[in-house]
Design a protein around this motif. Structure first.
Motif, PDB file in Angstrom:
ATOM      1  N   ALA A 151      -4.471  -1.925  -2.883  1.00 27.78           N
ATOM      2  CA  ALA A 151      -3.616  -0.877  -2.293  1.00 27.78           C
ATOM      3  C   ALA A 151      -2.834  -0.191  -3.429  1.00 27.78           C
ATOM      4  N   CYS A 152      -2.006   0.781  -3.064  1.00 30.87           N
ATOM      5  CA  CYS A 152      -1.246   1.514  -4.087  1.00 30.87           C
ATOM      6  C   CYS A 152      -0.344   0.592  -4.904  1.00 30.87           C
ATOM      7  N   SER A 153      -0.050  -0.596  -4.353  1.00 33.07           N
ATOM      8  CA  SER A 153       0.765  -1.574  -5.083  1.00 33.07           C
ATOM      9  C   SER A 153       0.070  -2.065  -6.350  1.00 33.07           C
ATOM     10  N   ALA A 157      -0.249  -9.959   4.029  1.00 25.32           N
ATOM     11  CA  ALA A 157      -1.450  -9.857   4.875  1.00 25.32           C
ATOM     12  C   ALA A 157      -1.236  -8.696   5.839  1.00 25.32           C
ATOM     13  N   PHE A 158      -2.213  -7.772   5.861  1.00 23.02           N
ATOM     14  CA  PHE A 158      -2.077  -6.591   6.710  1.00 23.02           C
ATOM     15  C   PHE A 158      -2.764  -6.819   8.047  1.00 23.02           C
ATOM     16  N   GLY A 159      -2.016  -6.671   9.108  1.00 21.73           N
ATOM     17  CA  GLY A 159      -2.539  -6.776  10.462  1.00 21.73           C
ATOM     18  C   GLY A 159      -1.408  -6.330  11.352  1.00 21.73           C
ATOM     19  N   ASP A 179       0.869  -8.234  12.633  1.00 23.47           N
ATOM     20  CA  ASP A 179       1.990  -8.888  11.947  1.00 23.47           C
ATOM     21  C   ASP A 179       1.733  -8.797  10.449  1.00 23.47           C
ATOM     22  N   ARG A 180       2.784  -8.895   9.673  1.00 22.31           N
ATOM     23  CA  ARG A 180       2.611  -8.790   8.216  1.00 22.31           C
ATOM     24  C   ARG A 180       3.271  -9.978   7.513  1.00 22.31           C
ATOM     25  N   PRO A 181       2.641 -11.163   7.657  1.00 24.54           N
ATOM     26  CA  PRO A 181       3.233 -12.319   6.966  1.00 24.54           C
ATOM     27  C   PRO A 181       3.032 -12.199   5.454  1.00 24.54           C
ATOM     28  N   GLY A 195       6.976  -1.492   6.509  1.00 24.37           N
ATOM     29  CA  GLY A 195       5.770  -2.336   6.494  1.00 24.37           C
ATOM     30  C   GLY A 195       4.805  -1.989   5.388  1.00 24.37           C
ATOM     31  N   ALA A 196       5.176  -1.072   4.503  1.00 18.15           N
ATOM     32  CA  ALA A 196       4.245  -0.592   3.474  1.00 18.15           C
ATOM     33  C   ALA A 196       4.523  -1.263   2.132  1.00 18.15           C
ATOM     34  N   VAL A 197       3.430  -1.587   1.440  1.00 16.84           N
ATOM     35  CA  VAL A 197       3.533  -1.996   0.032  1.00 16.84           C
ATOM     36  C   VAL A 197       3.425  -0.742  -0.822  1.00 16.84           C
ATOM     37  N   PRO A 198       3.940  -0.690  -2.038  1.00 12.83           N
ATOM     38  CA  PRO A 198       4.645  -1.775  -2.725  1.00 12.83           C
ATOM     39  C   PRO A 198       6.118  -1.852  -2.319  1.00 12.83           C
ATOM     40  N   ALA A 199       6.664  -3.070  -2.479  1.00 10.57           N
ATOM     41  CA  ALA A 199       8.110  -3.256  -2.364  1.00 10.57           C
ATOM     42  C   ALA A 199       8.508  -4.191  -3.500  1.00 10.57           C
ATOM     43  N   THR A 216      11.558   0.604  -2.754  1.00 11.66           N
ATOM     44  CA  THR A 216      10.237   1.015  -2.272  1.00 11.66           C
ATOM     45  C   THR A 216       9.908   2.372  -2.896  1.00 11.66           C
ATOM     46  N   GLU A 217       8.752   2.924  -2.533  1.00 12.39           N
ATOM     47  CA  GLU A 217       8.203   4.183  -3.051  1.00 12.39           C
ATOM     48  C   GLU A 217       7.611   3.923  -4.444  1.00 12.39           C
ATOM     49  N   ALA A 218       6.287   3.901  -4.451  1.00 14.78           N
ATOM     50  CA  ALA A 218       5.556   3.491  -5.660  1.00 14.78           C
ATOM     51  C   ALA A 218       6.049   4.191  -6.927  1.00 14.78           C
ATOM     52  N   LEU A 270      -2.702  13.251  -3.764  1.00 12.24           N
ATOM     53  CA  LEU A 270      -3.845  12.334  -3.892  1.00 12.24           C
ATOM     54  C   LEU A 270      -3.651  11.074  -3.043  1.00 12.24           C
ATOM     55  N   HIS A 271      -2.512  10.410  -3.204  1.00 17.92           N
ATOM     56  CA  HIS A 271      -2.263   9.188  -2.446  1.00 17.92           C
ATOM     57  C   HIS A 271      -2.245   9.503  -0.942  1.00 17.92           C
ATOM     58  N   LYS A 272      -1.355  10.368  -0.537  1.00 21.55           N
ATOM     59  CA  LYS A 272      -1.262  10.678   0.905  1.00 21.55           C
ATOM     60  C   LYS A 272      -2.461  11.499   1.376  1.00 21.55           C
TER      61      LYS A 272
END
Ligand SMILES: N[C@@H](CCC(=O)N[C@@H](CS)C(=O)NCC(=O)O)C(=O)O
Length: 200
Positions: A9-11, A32-34, A36-38, A52-56, A66-68, A106-108
């Motif tokens: 991912a972007c992370s 883990a992406f689903g 739930d995000r454990p 709920g988005a990476v990176p953090a 946050t925000e890459a 590019l990312h979005k």
């Protein structure tokens, strides 16, 4: 400090920055992406980043960035000697412009390809990306890296280019050579290996 990531991912971009800057004491925590995000360290990722988005990036005082493009600049500032950000002079503005272009165009611009959208939505997104990658190619010109020296912008561009390849977006030839150049860097190879991703 901990970087929350998901493989590929972007992370991956701030992960590359960690390795380029030699910030090896920053922990890596997989999410883990689903529905739930454990997290790998037994937490609910939504408690860390409500989006709920990476990176953090969780700092030692508990603050979360946050925000890459912002957290990559934060990491670059922790080791200025690595030269991963351009912080003054006219090129500073070109550096920020490039980061924002990668983030917003590019990312979005690739996001619709990751979702279950109708084919025509995906085709329109790809056509737009073909144009945007031509613009990135022009920004690169005959340089080895986007700003001349390797910066966090190249780490970010590498990740979005890996998605362009995955979704078979047609790329100008110079960007292929650029992608291979960035991928060959030892820090990039290390980050790819650590995320269990192909290195060639
Ligand atoms: N605005 C955020 C967006 C980050 C983002 O889009 N992350 C993606 C992975 S590349 C993600 O976690 N998507 C899952 C989701 O949003 O539910 C940034 O620039 O860092």
């Amino acid at each position: 400090m901990k970087l929350f990531y998901a493989p590929g991912a972007c992370s991956l971009a701030p992960h590359i920055v960690l390795r380029e800057a030699g910030l090896d004491d920053v922990g890596l925590v997989k999410v883990a992406f689903g529905k739930d995000r454990p997290t790998e360290d037994g937490r609910n990722f939504y408690d860390i980043n409500p989006q709920g988005a990476v990176p953090a990036l969780e700092l030692d005082d508990g603050e979360v960035l946050t925000e890459a493009q912002v957290l990559m600049q934060y990491l670059a500032a922790l080791n200025p000697k690595a030269g991963l950000a351009i912080t003054d002079g006219p090129q500073h503005w070109r550096f920020l412009e490039t980061l924002n272009f990668i983030a917003t165009e590019l990312h979005k611009g690739t996001s619709p390809l990751f979702r279950s959208n109708p084919d025509e939505v995906k085709e329109a997104a790809k056509a737009n990306l073909v144009n945007r990658y031509k613009l990135l190619d022009q920004k690169l010109g005959d340089k080895d890296y986007l700003l001349g020296q390797f910066t966090v912008a190249d780490a970010y561009a590498f990740v979005v280019l890996s998605w362009a390849k995955r979704f078979e977006v047609s790329l100008p030839p110079k960007l292929d050579a650029y992608f291979a150049r960035v991928r060959a860097r030892p820090a990039v190879q290390k980050a790819l290996q650590e995320e269990g991703l192909p290195t060639s």
